[in-house]
Design an enzyme around this catalytic site. Structure first.
Site, PDB file in Angstrom:
ATOM      1  N   ASP A  16     -24.203  78.679  28.426  1.00 56.94           N
ATOM      2  CA  ASP A  16     -23.538  78.722  29.728  1.00 56.94           C
ATOM      3  C   ASP A  16     -23.778  80.083  30.376  1.00 56.94           C
ATOM      4  OD1 ASP A  16     -21.946  78.284  31.903  1.00 56.94           O
ATOM      5  OD2 ASP A  16     -20.147  77.781  30.775  1.00 56.94           O
ATOM      6  N   ASP A 105     -26.079  75.570  35.781  1.00 55.88           N
ATOM      7  CA  ASP A 105     -25.851  76.856  35.131  1.00 55.88           C
ATOM      8  C   ASP A 105     -25.562  76.719  33.645  1.00 55.88           C
ATOM      9  OD1 ASP A 105     -23.412  75.654  35.306  1.00 55.88           O
ATOM     10  OD2 ASP A 105     -22.367  77.348  36.221  1.00 55.88           O
ATOM     11  N   GLU A 106     -25.950  75.591  33.053  1.00 53.20           N
ATOM     12  CA  GLU A 106     -25.699  75.396  31.630  1.00 53.20           C
ATOM     13  C   GLU A 106     -26.756  74.477  31.037  1.00 53.20           C
ATOM     14  OE1 GLU A 106     -21.994  73.347  30.943  1.00 53.20           O
ATOM     15  OE2 GLU A 106     -22.338  71.975  32.613  1.00 53.20           O
TER      16      GLU A 106
END
Length: 303
Positions: A16, A105-106
């Site tokens: 993350d 974003d992960e």
């Protein structure tokens, strides 16, 4: 033991990017490091941990954020720049496993059976974190677990810039005592209903039969029944072209200001369109779904 025994041999890694958009801006502009930074238009899309410590959060209106955090730096952001940083990060992730599923974003990586290749997987995850920091310049948090959900719970519990492994044999010692809002799928709306039911921990939720949760929350209730027991059978796989793209959120408090609602719609639409562009897709139909809460019951209207 509630957690699935079949998970015992699986190892999923969740990576993350911490405060992603804001972290990129602080990297690009060194004078912003250590200062509260917000990226967003109308509402917050991302905020630095300096801003979070002063009461800011994703989805909050910028007017409220400025009241909570006077002097905060607000930036519009640049989608192409963020995508470039994400792609560099995910390229490093892909070196660990061909089974890598990425989002904005992960990323989730299936490391099952790779111990002979990588050695100690916790150390390997730590090495990945250091590589991302050195080669990309961004902080990431990593969590390992016997399934996707538990890997994400592990990472969320040590943000920012943390590393944790929840092993299969530890699930029953860790999961039941966690606050209910740590369970994936428990957002603001369901969280409010849980509070009315005096459900404060994940273990408390286990008292409800599957049929009762499904009756209250539909398909989401069935998923919550499985998740509060540590079960998540979703595989890690490269995603196919989706039939639809949706983005949703919930307001913390009742909202009647048209400007706030329009800003939130703009923010959600921007996120959905960005995803579609990244896949090279164009939309044929646009729908807006508004979910109201009335006396503990849901009424929905499509416009």
């Amino acid at each position: 033991m509630e957690a699935e025994l079949g998970d015992a041999g699986r190892v999923i890694l969740h990576v993350d990017l911490d405060a992603f958009f804001a972290s990129v801006e602080q990297l690009r502009y060194p004078h912003l490091r250590g200062k509260p930074v917000i990226v967003g238009n109308g509402v917050i899309a991302s905020c630095s941990y300096e801003a979070r410590r002063r009461g800011c959060y994703a989805g909050q209106s910028l007017s409220e954020a400025r009241r909570m955090c006077p002097g905060v730096v607000v930036l519009d952001g640049c989608e192409s720049v963020y995508r470039a940083f994400a792609e560099r990060t995910f390229a490093l992730c892909a070196e660990l496993s061909p089974a890598t599923e990425t989002f904005l974003d992960e990323a989730f990586l299936d490391l099952t059976g790779t111990e002979r290749l990588h050695g100690d997987l916790l150390e390997r995850a730590g090495a990945l974190k250091r590589r991302v920091r050195q080669e990309v310049g961004l902080p990431v948090t990593a969590g390992l677990g016997p399934n996707r959900m538990l890997a994400k719970i592990a990472s969320k519990s040590v943000k920012p810039d943390g590393l944790r492994w929840i092993r299969a044999e530890e699930v029953e010692d860790v999961l039941p005592g966690l606050p209910i809002d740590r369970l994936p799928g428990v957002g603001h709306r369901i969280g409010r209903e849980m509070a009315k039911l005096h459900v404060r921990t994940i273990g408390d939720l286990r008292a409800f039969p599957a049929e009762a949760l499904e009756g209250m929350f539909g398909a989401a209730g069935r998923a919550l029944y499985e998740r509060c027991r540590g079960r998540d059978t979703r595989p890690v796989e490269a995603r196919e072209v989706p039939q639809s793209i949706s983005r949703e959120t919930a307001f913390h408090e009742p909202v009647s200001d048209p400007r706030v609602m329009e800003s939130m719609l703009y923010y959600l639409l921007e996120r959905a369109v960005r995803h579609a562009r990244g896949l090279g897709l164009s939309a044929r139909t646009l729908a807006v779904w508004i979910d109201y809460m009335e006396s503990g019951r849901e009424a929905a209207a499509r416009s």
